[in-house]
Design a protein around this motif. Structure first.
Motif, mmCIF file in Angstrom:
data_model
loop_
_atom_site.group_PDB
_atom_site.id
_atom_site.type_symbol
_atom_site.label_atom_id
_atom_site.label_comp_id
_atom_site.label_asym_id
_atom_site.label_seq_id
_atom_site.Cartn_x
_atom_site.Cartn_y
_atom_site.Cartn_z
ATOM 1 N N PHE A 1 -6.142 4.121 -1.480
ATOM 2 C CA PHE A 1 -7.227 4.270 -0.514
ATOM 3 C C PHE A 1 -8.196 3.096 -0.592
ATOM 4 O O PHE A 1 -8.716 2.644 0.413
ATOM 5 C CB PHE A 1 -7.984 5.581 -0.738
ATOM 6 N N PHE A 2 -8.442 2.613 -1.792
ATOM 7 C CA PHE A 2 -9.346 1.480 -1.955
ATOM 8 C C PHE A 2 -8.770 0.236 -1.289
ATOM 9 O O PHE A 2 -9.517 -0.585 -0.744
ATOM 10 C CB PHE A 2 -9.592 1.230 -3.444
ATOM 11 N N SER A 3 -7.449 0.097 -1.318
ATOM 12 C CA SER A 3 -6.828 -1.092 -0.716
ATOM 13 C C SER A 3 -6.916 -1.083 0.814
ATOM 14 O O SER A 3 -6.659 -2.107 1.439
ATOM 15 C CB SER A 3 -5.363 -1.214 -1.154
ATOM 16 N N LEU A 4 -7.274 0.041 1.403
ATOM 17 C CA LEU A 4 -7.444 0.081 2.854
ATOM 18 C C LEU A 4 -8.665 -0.724 3.293
ATOM 19 O O LEU A 4 -8.672 -1.315 4.375
ATOM 20 C CB LEU A 4 -7.561 1.525 3.342
ATOM 21 N N LYS A 5 -9.702 -0.761 2.456
ATOM 22 C CA LYS A 5 -10.917 -1.522 2.782
ATOM 23 C C LYS A 5 -10.906 -2.904 2.123
ATOM 24 O O LYS A 5 -11.354 -3.869 2.715
ATOM 25 C CB LYS A 5 -12.168 -0.751 2.331
ATOM 26 N N ALA A 6 -10.479 -2.964 0.872
ATOM 27 C CA ALA A 6 -10.447 -4.230 0.130
ATOM 28 C C ALA A 6 -9.032 -4.380 -0.434
ATOM 29 O O ALA A 6 -8.757 -3.930 -1.545
ATOM 30 C CB ALA A 6 -11.485 -4.230 -0.980
ATOM 31 N N LYS A 7 -8.170 -5.004 0.358
ATOM 32 C CA LYS A 7 -6.734 -5.029 0.052
ATOM 33 C C LYS A 7 -6.440 -5.529 -1.353
ATOM 34 O O LYS A 7 -5.746 -4.857 -2.125
ATOM 35 C CB LYS A 7 -6.010 -5.899 1.080
ATOM 36 N N ARG B 1 0.826 -1.212 0.000
ATOM 37 C CA ARG B 1 0.000 0.000 0.000
ATOM 38 C C ARG B 1 0.858 1.258 0.000
ATOM 39 O O ARG B 1 0.553 2.217 -0.706
ATOM 40 C CB ARG B 1 -0.905 0.008 1.220
ATOM 41 N N HIS C 1 -8.340 -6.009 -3.986
ATOM 42 C CA HIS C 1 -8.954 -5.259 -5.071
ATOM 43 C C HIS C 1 -8.152 -3.991 -5.373
ATOM 44 O O HIS C 1 -7.975 -3.619 -6.535
ATOM 45 C CB HIS C 1 -10.404 -4.912 -4.735
ATOM 46 N N GLY C 2 -7.677 -3.328 -4.336
ATOM 47 C CA GLY C 2 -6.861 -2.136 -4.530
ATOM 48 C C GLY C 2 -5.527 -2.450 -5.171
ATOM 49 O O GLY C 2 -5.053 -1.728 -6.052
#
Length: 115
Positions: free
Chosen positions: A44-50, A2, A52-53
């Motif tokens: 930022f997306f990888s913070l919720k769905a690792k 990340r 997928h981000g």
């Protein structure tokens, strides 16, 4: 991974600002901000769905590399070279991370099947 995605996005956005200061070409600024912003959004997306981000960053880095590598002969060369290098580094890192996760899942499945 990340952190690498965030750093790559910030660096490419900063490259867009730097090349705009030198050339006053708004298309290079737009390209840098679009690609850099896309990486930041993937971070930022990888913070919720690792995964997928990370996958989004891998696809975006593939598109960025495919877009910048053919332009290595065009001016400004340093901008296209730096953007291509960042995209290739992110692509290789994301691919290694995804392959490691796939291997981990396969080993875990083999362990649970043998028990």
């Amino acid at each position: 991974m990340r952190i690498l995605i965030f750093i790559g996005g910030i660096l490419i956005a900063a490259l867009g600002f730097m090349v705009f200061q030198q050339t006053k070409d708004p298309t290079l600024l737009q390209g840098g901000l679009t690609l850099g912003g896309g990486f930041i959004i993937c971070g930022f997306f990888s913070l919720k769905a690792k995964w997928h981000g990370i996958m989004g960053a891998a696809i975006l880095s593939l598109l960025g590399a495919a877009r910048t590598i053919p332009k290595l002969g065009a001016e400004p060369r340093w901008f296209h070279g730096a953007a291509a290098a960042i995209c290739i580094i992110l692509l290789i890192s994301a691919a290694r991370c995804l392959l490691a996760e796939r291997t981990r899942q396969a080993v875990e499945k083999l362990k649970t099947d043998s028990e």
